[in-house]
Design an enzyme around this catalytic site. Structure first.
Site, PDB file in Angstrom:
ATOM      1  N   SER A 187       0.848  -1.191   0.000  1.00 51.04           N
ATOM      2  CA  SER A 187       0.000   0.000   0.000  1.00 51.04           C
ATOM      3  C   SER A 187       0.886   1.244   0.000  1.00 51.04           C
ATOM      4  O   SER A 187       2.093   1.168   0.220  1.00 51.04           O
ATOM      5  CB  SER A 187      -0.904  -0.002   1.231  1.00 51.04           C
ATOM      6  OG  SER A 187      -1.788  -1.097   1.204  1.00 51.04           O
ATOM      7  N   GLY A 188       0.265   2.403  -0.242  1.00 52.18           N
ATOM      8  CA  GLY A 188       1.019   3.642  -0.297  1.00 52.18           C
ATOM      9  C   GLY A 188       1.258   4.144  -1.696  1.00 52.18           C
ATOM     10  O   GLY A 188       1.846   5.217  -1.886  1.00 52.18           O
ATOM     11  N   HIS A 228       9.694   3.972  -2.929  1.00 51.37           N
ATOM     12  CA  HIS A 228       9.740   3.628  -1.499  1.00 51.37           C
ATOM     13  C   HIS A 228      10.863   4.400  -0.800  1.00 51.37           C
ATOM     14  O   HIS A 228      11.444   3.917   0.158  1.00 51.37           O
ATOM     15  CB  HIS A 228       9.978   2.128  -1.297  1.00 51.37           C
ATOM     16  CG  HIS A 228       9.106   1.247  -2.120  1.00 51.37           C
ATOM     17  ND1 HIS A 228       9.508   0.727  -3.329  1.00 51.37           N
ATOM     18  CD2 HIS A 228       7.842   0.816  -1.918  1.00 51.37           C
ATOM     19  CE1 HIS A 228       8.529  -0.017  -3.827  1.00 51.37           C
ATOM     20  NE2 HIS A 228       7.510   0.024  -2.993  1.00 51.37           N
ATOM     21  N   ASP A 236      22.449 -12.156   9.095  1.00 51.54           N
ATOM     22  CA  ASP A 236      21.836 -11.654  10.324  1.00 51.54           C
ATOM     23  C   ASP A 236      21.586 -12.752  11.344  1.00 51.54           C
ATOM     24  O   ASP A 236      20.894 -12.532  12.341  1.00 51.54           O
ATOM     25  CB  ASP A 236      20.529 -10.912  10.009  1.00 51.54           C
ATOM     26  CG  ASP A 236      19.563 -11.756   9.202  1.00 51.54           C
ATOM     27  OD1 ASP A 236      19.832 -12.962   9.030  1.00 51.54           O
ATOM     28  OD2 ASP A 236      18.543 -11.209   8.747  1.00 51.54           O
ATOM     29  N   THR A 288      24.752 -18.759  -2.951  1.00 51.31           N
ATOM     30  CA  THR A 288      23.406 -18.938  -2.410  1.00 51.31           C
ATOM     31  C   THR A 288      23.133 -20.425  -2.290  1.00 51.31           C
ATOM     32  O   THR A 288      23.989 -21.262  -2.622  1.00 51.31           O
ATOM     33  CB  THR A 288      22.340 -18.302  -3.328  1.00 51.31           C
ATOM     34  OG1 THR A 288      22.267 -19.050  -4.551  1.00 51.31           O
ATOM     35  CG2 THR A 288      22.647 -16.842  -3.625  1.00 51.31           C
TER      36      THR A 288
END
Length: 598
Positions: free
Chosen positions: A58-59, A232, A420, A517
């Site tokens: 959204s946005g 964005h 992370d 990967t």
């Protein structure tokens, strides 16, 4: 950057904004749980055979939900602000909120899914597409990347971002679908439009998302313009203090200069060009008029381009972004023996996000029909006749899962160095969930039924990018296995299906062997299994591939952003975890502790 909002709760904001569209267009309805806006079932004969579906965070209103309407999108799926909707939301839309999603529908019917080129959108929409295909639905997916603000060198394998040009793909393919053309032609023209689009944006300021804090470091300086800014708040090609004339000149240069090898994505050299000037949300109508005049003047005087259609307005925003984008569509022959792009662009539609009014007939129909089928019900996965020894398969699968669980500390350690730290935990979460699933639902021996039963377990328990990749791969594997003739599921048969699944996965990620990967373990396993039929040799190849990622510089994933030299000391966590699963599956000695020897 304005930080004041009338509605500061982002969840409430999205929900109420979606509901408002049902008030302004009586032909649409809302599935609030899944944030799907969709066309109500038609009460009159309809020649349309293909349903168009799109969506994203959204946005960006009026994209995508306000583009739902007759002659345009059949449904749009919304995520939270600037975040992709989940694969389950998209699957619900494909399977239960649009026409022509029946597995046994008429020839030429089906669903076209159009998505902008952002990793989360491509993976989640792709996962849903593969799940729908596994259920027998004819569905195609088109990824739109029209932004030239970030050139080839910086974008790398990720490619161009999708921005406002996407709405032209929707409009043209939506018109073709409304005319009754089939999925092959509609998807072909959609790809043709996407391949002939170039767009670039510019903004005087970043936007503030309701409910979030403020990062003052993001603020642009007095008079500065971010050229190429994404929708964005992503950075573009640079910040400069420039007046409108010079700004437009820079932007048109990025769109049209064939000598710019980094950005010459499309040769805009046809006799017909469409111009779309898009308001990012915060520019006044008066100022947009001045900008449009400058753009059209420079196109004519400096580039000898006279657009045959000029569209100016608010089509795809960045909340209240103080900027605009320029899109050029190079009009080419559709080669389908039917209408051309301009005719399709002019075709009437009823969507409040497009410059076309809702007809009197639509209002007077007073249509109150809704779609009430439960989208959570899984497609009936019938027995395939492709069988294996259920006990042997169970034992092998458990060995593989136990090996993966045992490798979790190593995988976590590796990911702490180069990521992370959550890769091992995510893999173990998925493995534990499958083990629990096997306790309550033992394998039947029908490989399609058994793999299909594991897919939702992975989807519901493995999050992040790796979870999406595994889910896409397994959904594709279901479809590939179902396509095989009945009989024994030999290693060669598995290899054939796995190869097709790798090809399906390659549509949604640019990852290839050498990119550090999980595919560095996956591809060798599949290739050796196909050549030898030996799962032991295939597992050894996977382990060798995973080990080889030590010292390999990543070109994809979070490691790219983290940087540093940690990659020199440890293998890729995802590849190591997958190799651990394969070695257990093959009954080989677990590689647990091998990292100390690397």
């Amino acid at each position: 950057m304005s930080t004041k909002h009338f509605i500061n709760d982002p969840s409430h904001l999205v929900t109420t904004a979606l509901h408002s569209l049902t008030l302004t267009n009586p032909s649409v309805a809302l599935d609030p749980l899944n944030k799907i806006l969709y066309l109500r079932p038609s009460q009159s004969p309809n020649q349309q055979r293909v349903s168009l579906l799109s969506g994203g965070g959204s946005g960006h209103e009026p994209a995508f939900a306000a583009m739902v309407g007759r002659g345009l999108l059949a449904a749009a799926v919304s995520g939270t602000i600037f975040a992709s909707p989940s694969a389950e939301q998209v699957r619900a839309a494909i399977m239960a909120r649009v026409d022509n999603a029946e597995p046994d529908g008429p020839a030429g019917s089906g669903v076209l899914v159009t998505v902008m080129n952002y990793t989360g959108d491509v993976l989640n929409f792709g996962m849903a597409v593969e799940k729908a295909r596994a259920a027998g639905v004819a569905v195609e997916m088109v990824v739109v990347g029209d932004d030239v603000g970030v050139g080839r060198a910086q974008a790398g394998k990720v490619g161009r971002r999708g921005i406002a040009g996407t709405v032209l793909v929707h409009k043209i393919s939506g018109a073709l679908a409304a005319m009754g053309w089939g999925l092959e032609e509609v998807s072909r023209v959609a790809r043709l439009v996407a391949g002939n689009l170039v767009s670039v944006g510019a903004s005087l300021e970043h936007v503030h998302v309701p409910g979030r804090g403020v990062d003052l470091k993001e603020r642009l300086g007095e008079g500065e313009v971010e050229i190429g800014m994404g929708i964005h708040n992503e950075a573009g090609s640079g910040r400069e203090v420039v007046e409108l004339g010079e700004l437009v000149a820079r932007m048109l240069g990025q769109l049209l200069d064939e000598g710019d090898e980094d950005r010459a994505f499309v040769r805009v050299n046809s006799n017909e060009v469409v111009l779309l000037l898009n308001n990012l949300g915060g520019v006044s109508v008066l100022e947009m008029g001045g900008i449009l005049d400058e753009v059209v003047t420079q196109l004519k005087e400096k580039w000898n381009v006279r657009p045959v259609r000029v569209l100016s307005g608010t089509y795809m925003t960045s909340l209240n972004g103080l900027g605009f984008s320029i899109t050029l569509l190079n009009v080419v022959n559709t080669d389908i023996g039917g209408p051309g792009m301009i005719e399709l662009l002019d075709y009437p539609c009823e969507a409040t996000g497009w410059a076309a009014p809702i007809s009197k007939q639509t209002w007077e129909e007073k249509n109150t029909a809704t779609r009430d089928q439960d989208p959570t019900v899984e497609a009936n996965m019938k027995e395939s006749g492709l069988t294996t020894d259920a006990k042997a398969a169970h034992d092998a699968l458990v060995r593989g899962l136990e090996s993966l669980i045992a490798a979790e500390p190593e995988v976590t350690r590796y990911d702490t160095v180069v990521g992370d730290g959550d890769c091992g935990i995510g893999l173990r979460r998925g493995a534990d969930a499958i083990m629990k699933h096997l306790e309550s639902k033992p394998l039947t021996g029908d490989v399609v039924v058994d793999v299909a039963g594991i897919v939702p377990v992975v989807e519901n328990n493995m999050d992040g990018t790796s979870g999406a990749l595994y889910a896409i791969f397994l959904n594709a594997l279901v479809a590939a296995l179902r396509a095989l003739p009945p009989g024994e599921a030999t290693p060669k048969a598995w290899a054939t299906a796995l190869q097709q699944s790798c090809e399906a996965l390659s549509k949604y990620t640019p990852a290839r062997p050498g990119d550090r990967t999980l595919v560095d373990a996956l591809y060798p396993f599949v290739e050796v299994l196909e050549k030898t039929g030996s799962i032991e040799e295939a597992a050894s190849a996977a382990l060798k591939g995973a080990t080889g990622t030590k010292g390999m510089k990543a070109s994809l994933g979070r490691t790219v952003y983290i940087g540093g030299s940690g990659f020199e000391n440890v293998p890729d966590p995802g590849a190591w975890g997958l190799a651990s699963f394969f070695t257990g599956l093959a009954g080989l000695e677990s590689p647990e502790g091998e990292w100390e020897k690397l």
